[in-house]
Design a protein around this motif. Structure first.
Motif, PDB file in Angstrom:
ATOM      1  N   SER A 106      -1.306   2.561  -3.289  1.00 57.76           N
ATOM      2  CA  SER A 106      -0.499   1.433  -3.758  1.00 57.76           C
ATOM      3  C   SER A 106       0.200   1.766  -5.064  1.00 57.76           C
ATOM      4  CB  SER A 106      -1.378   0.195  -3.952  1.00 57.76           C
ATOM      5  OG  SER A 106      -1.930  -0.210  -2.742  1.00 57.76           O
ATOM      6  N   SER A 107      -0.515   2.376  -5.954  1.00 62.33           N
ATOM      7  CA  SER A 107       0.046   2.752  -7.248  1.00 62.33           C
ATOM      8  C   SER A 107       1.166   3.777  -7.092  1.00 62.33           C
ATOM      9  CB  SER A 107      -1.065   3.304  -8.144  1.00 62.33           C
ATOM     10  OG  SER A 107      -0.539   3.707  -9.378  1.00 62.33           O
ATOM     11  N   GLU A 108       0.975   4.756  -6.225  1.00 66.95           N
ATOM     12  CA  GLU A 108       1.991   5.780  -5.995  1.00 66.95           C
ATOM     13  C   GLU A 108       3.265   5.163  -5.413  1.00 66.95           C
ATOM     14  OE1 GLU A 108       2.531  10.071  -3.720  1.00 66.95           O
ATOM     15  OE2 GLU A 108       0.540   9.208  -3.893  1.00 66.95           O
ATOM     16  N   LEU A 109       3.115   4.207  -4.501  1.00 69.89           N
ATOM     17  CA  LEU A 109       4.276   3.520  -3.939  1.00 69.89           C
ATOM     18  C   LEU A 109       5.013   2.736  -5.017  1.00 69.89           C
ATOM     19  CD1 LEU A 109       5.978   2.681  -1.462  1.00 69.89           C
ATOM     20  CD2 LEU A 109       4.412   0.758  -1.205  1.00 69.89           C
ATOM     21  N   ASP A 110       4.267   1.972  -5.813  1.00 66.04           N
ATOM     22  CA  ASP A 110       4.881   1.197  -6.900  1.00 66.04           C
ATOM     23  C   ASP A 110       5.664   2.105  -7.843  1.00 66.04           C
ATOM     24  OD1 ASP A 110       3.700  -1.052  -5.837  1.00 66.04           O
ATOM     25  OD2 ASP A 110       2.213  -1.276  -7.433  1.00 66.04           O
TER      26      ASP A 110
ATOM     27  N   ALA B 128     -11.480   6.196   0.997  1.00 67.08           N
ATOM     28  CA  ALA B 128     -12.253   5.190   0.282  1.00 67.08           C
ATOM     29  C   ALA B 128     -11.298   4.200  -0.370  1.00 67.08           C
ATOM     30  CB  ALA B 128     -13.103   5.878  -0.785  1.00 67.08           C
ATOM     31  N   PRO B 129     -11.813   3.019  -0.782  1.00 68.59           N
ATOM     32  CA  PRO B 129     -10.950   2.040  -1.448  1.00 68.59           C
ATOM     33  C   PRO B 129     -10.180   2.615  -2.638  1.00 68.59           C
ATOM     34  CG  PRO B 129     -13.015   1.015  -0.865  1.00 68.59           C
ATOM     35  CD  PRO B 129     -13.141   2.493  -0.543  1.00 68.59           C
ATOM     36  N   SER B 130     -10.782   3.516  -3.403  1.00 65.65           N
ATOM     37  CA  SER B 130     -10.072   4.093  -4.552  1.00 65.65           C
ATOM     38  C   SER B 130      -8.822   4.862  -4.108  1.00 65.65           C
ATOM     39  CB  SER B 130     -10.999   5.003  -5.362  1.00 65.65           C
ATOM     40  OG  SER B 130     -11.458   6.065  -4.557  1.00 65.65           O
ATOM     41  N   THR B 131      -8.882   5.492  -2.954  1.00 65.38           N
ATOM     42  CA  THR B 131      -7.714   6.197  -2.420  1.00 65.38           C
ATOM     43  C   THR B 131      -6.633   5.203  -2.016  1.00 65.38           C
ATOM     44  OG1 THR B 131      -9.086   8.009  -1.631  1.00 65.38           O
ATOM     45  CG2 THR B 131      -6.909   7.781  -0.632  1.00 65.38           C
ATOM     46  N   VAL B 132      -7.040   4.094  -1.421  1.00 63.56           N
ATOM     47  CA  VAL B 132      -6.093   3.055  -1.027  1.00 63.56           C
ATOM     48  C   VAL B 132      -5.395   2.494  -2.264  1.00 63.56           C
ATOM     49  CG1 VAL B 132      -5.878   0.762   0.006  1.00 63.56           C
ATOM     50  CG2 VAL B 132      -7.317   2.495   1.088  1.00 63.56           C
ATOM     51  N   TRP B 133      -6.155   2.248  -3.338  1.00 62.43           N
ATOM     52  CA  TRP B 133      -5.549   1.729  -4.567  1.00 62.43           C
ATOM     53  C   TRP B 133      -4.590   2.756  -5.161  1.00 62.43           C
ATOM     54  CZ3 TRP B 133     -11.132   0.322  -5.978  1.00 62.43           C
ATOM     55  CH2 TRP B 133     -11.514  -0.820  -5.279  1.00 62.43           C
ATOM     56  N   ALA B 134      -4.925   4.026  -5.068  1.00 63.25           N
ATOM     57  CA  ALA B 134      -4.036   5.080  -5.554  1.00 63.25           C
ATOM     58  C   ALA B 134      -2.753   5.124  -4.716  1.00 63.25           C
ATOM     59  CB  ALA B 134      -4.742   6.433  -5.519  1.00 63.25           C
TER      60      ALA B 134
ATOM     61  N   ALA C  87       0.807  -1.209   0.000  1.00 64.11           N
ATOM     62  CA  ALA C  87       0.000   0.000   0.000  1.00 64.11           C
ATOM     63  C   ALA C  87       0.834   1.250   0.000  1.00 64.11           C
ATOM     64  CB  ALA C  87      -0.955  -0.011   1.174  1.00 64.11           C
ATOM     65  N   GLN C  88       0.197   2.411   0.241  1.00 68.50           N
ATOM     66  CA  GLN C  88       0.948   3.657   0.131  1.00 68.50           C
ATOM     67  C   GLN C  88       0.187   4.884   0.588  1.00 68.50           C
ATOM     68  OE1 GLN C  88       2.400   4.077  -3.797  1.00 68.50           O
ATOM     69  NE2 GLN C  88       1.189   5.848  -3.970  1.00 68.50           N
ATOM     70  N   GLU C  89       0.695   6.098   0.328  1.00 66.76           N
ATOM     71  CA  GLU C  89       0.125   7.333   0.833  1.00 66.76           C
ATOM     72  C   GLU C  89      -0.394   8.260  -0.252  1.00 66.76           C
ATOM     73  OE1 GLU C  89       3.100  10.227   1.781  1.00 66.76           O
ATOM     74  OE2 GLU C  89       1.643  11.354   0.714  1.00 66.76           O
ATOM     75  N   ILE C  90      -1.388   9.032   0.095  1.00 67.55           N
ATOM     76  CA  ILE C  90      -1.866  10.102  -0.762  1.00 67.55           C
ATOM     77  C   ILE C  90      -1.737  11.375   0.055  1.00 67.55           C
ATOM     78  CG2 ILE C  90      -3.893  11.077  -1.890  1.00 67.55           C
ATOM     79  CD1 ILE C  90      -2.716   8.674  -3.322  1.00 67.55           C
ATOM     80  N   HIS C  91      -1.235  12.423  -0.546  1.00 64.15           N
ATOM     81  CA  HIS C  91      -0.949  13.654   0.173  1.00 64.15           C
ATOM     82  C   HIS C  91      -2.221  14.292   0.732  1.00 64.15           C
ATOM     83  CE1 HIS C  91       2.936  13.154  -1.633  1.00 64.15           C
ATOM     84  NE2 HIS C  91       2.330  13.008  -2.785  1.00 64.15           N
ATOM     85  N   SER C  92      -2.198  14.566   2.012  1.00 63.44           N
ATOM     86  CA  SER C  92      -3.288  15.244   2.710  1.00 63.44           C
ATOM     87  C   SER C  92      -4.656  14.625   2.443  1.00 63.44           C
ATOM     88  CB  SER C  92      -3.310  16.725   2.331  1.00 63.44           C
ATOM     89  OG  SER C  92      -2.105  17.326   2.701  1.00 63.44           O
TER      90      SER C  92
ATOM     91  N   ILE D 216       0.371  -6.238 -11.500  1.00 62.99           N
ATOM     92  CA  ILE D 216      -0.691  -6.362 -10.509  1.00 62.99           C
ATOM     93  C   ILE D 216      -1.562  -7.569 -10.846  1.00 62.99           C
ATOM     94  CG2 ILE D 216      -2.634  -5.189  -9.395  1.00 62.99           C
ATOM     95  CD1 ILE D 216       0.194  -3.852  -9.047  1.00 62.99           C
ATOM     96  N   ILE D 217      -1.699  -8.473  -9.897  1.00 68.39           N
ATOM     97  CA  ILE D 217      -2.512  -9.678 -10.086  1.00 68.39           C
ATOM     98  C   ILE D 217      -3.961  -9.401  -9.684  1.00 68.39           C
ATOM     99  CG2 ILE D 217      -2.795 -12.111  -9.434  1.00 68.39           C
ATOM    100  CD1 ILE D 217      -0.196 -11.415 -11.083  1.00 68.39           C
ATOM    101  N   SER D 218      -4.152  -8.616  -8.647  1.00 69.77           N
ATOM    102  CA  SER D 218      -5.505  -8.264  -8.204  1.00 69.77           C
ATOM    103  C   SER D 218      -5.452  -6.911  -7.498  1.00 69.77           C
ATOM    104  CB  SER D 218      -6.061  -9.334  -7.264  1.00 69.77           C
ATOM    105  OG  SER D 218      -5.272  -9.456  -6.108  1.00 69.77           O
ATOM    106  N   GLU D 219      -6.612  -6.285  -7.405  1.00 72.15           N
ATOM    107  CA  GLU D 219      -6.693  -4.990  -6.722  1.00 72.15           C
ATOM    108  C   GLU D 219      -6.394  -5.181  -5.238  1.00 72.15           C
ATOM    109  OE1 GLU D 219     -10.629  -3.557  -7.555  1.00 72.15           O
ATOM    110  OE2 GLU D 219      -9.968  -2.609  -9.413  1.00 72.15           O
TER     111      GLU D 219
END
Length: 154
Positions: free
Chosen positions: A38-42, A30-36, A19-24, A92-95
């Motif tokens: 993860s993407s930012e960390l990757d 929400a789950p979409s923020t969590v997925w974002a 997983a990862q962080e979104i600024h502020s 990515i194999i799954s969300e």
């Protein structure tokens, strides 16, 4: 503090994630923020973007690789720009799956294939990853991560 870190590592070793962080972001992300996150960390790992990682990872990070190697924030930021490890791709194999979500803590599991090089040794490994994200200093930060090698073909 050492007892807390030891307990955290033991807990993570028996799990999977990323997983990862979104600024502020709002702590009730929400789950979409969590997925974002993860993407930012990757992306930061792939690009060896230590400036982004500096913001994404908590000062007390414990990062467990599937080969048993552990890193802290200091060692990750030191080793990543070197040629010790280089990530080429994360398939990515799954969300990401949220296994725990509270105001200031999220536990996230992901499955992915990591492709890269470790000290001139090519690797392609299927991973289950468990990550703990903490909301601190007005942003989500990766506190802990443990990956376990698996075989998705079986």
């Amino acid at each position: 503090m050492r007892k807390f870190k030891s307990l955290l590592v033991i807990l993570l070793t028996n799990s999977l994630v990323i997983a990862q962080e979104i600024h502020s972001t709002n702590p009730n992300a929400a789950p979409s923020t969590v997925w974002a996150m993860s993407s930012e960390l990757d992306d930061a790992l792939l690009k060896k973007d230590t400036a982004s990682l500096e913001k994404l990872i908590h000062k007390d990070l414990i990062l467990g690789h599937s080969n048993g190697w552990w890193e802290t924030k200091i060692s990750l930021l030191k080793n990543l720009p070197s040629n010790k490890i280089h990530y080429h791709e994360f398939r990515i194999i799954s969300e990401p799956e949220i296994h725990h979500s509270s105001e200031n803590l999220k536990t996230i599991a992901r499955k992915l294939t990591a492709i890269g090089e470790l000290e001139d040794y090519d690797f392609e490994v299927d991973l289950k990853i468990l990550e703990l994200w903490i909301y601190e200093s007005e942003r989500w930060q990766l506190l802990a991560r443990q990956s376990v090698e698996v075989d998705f073909d079986e």
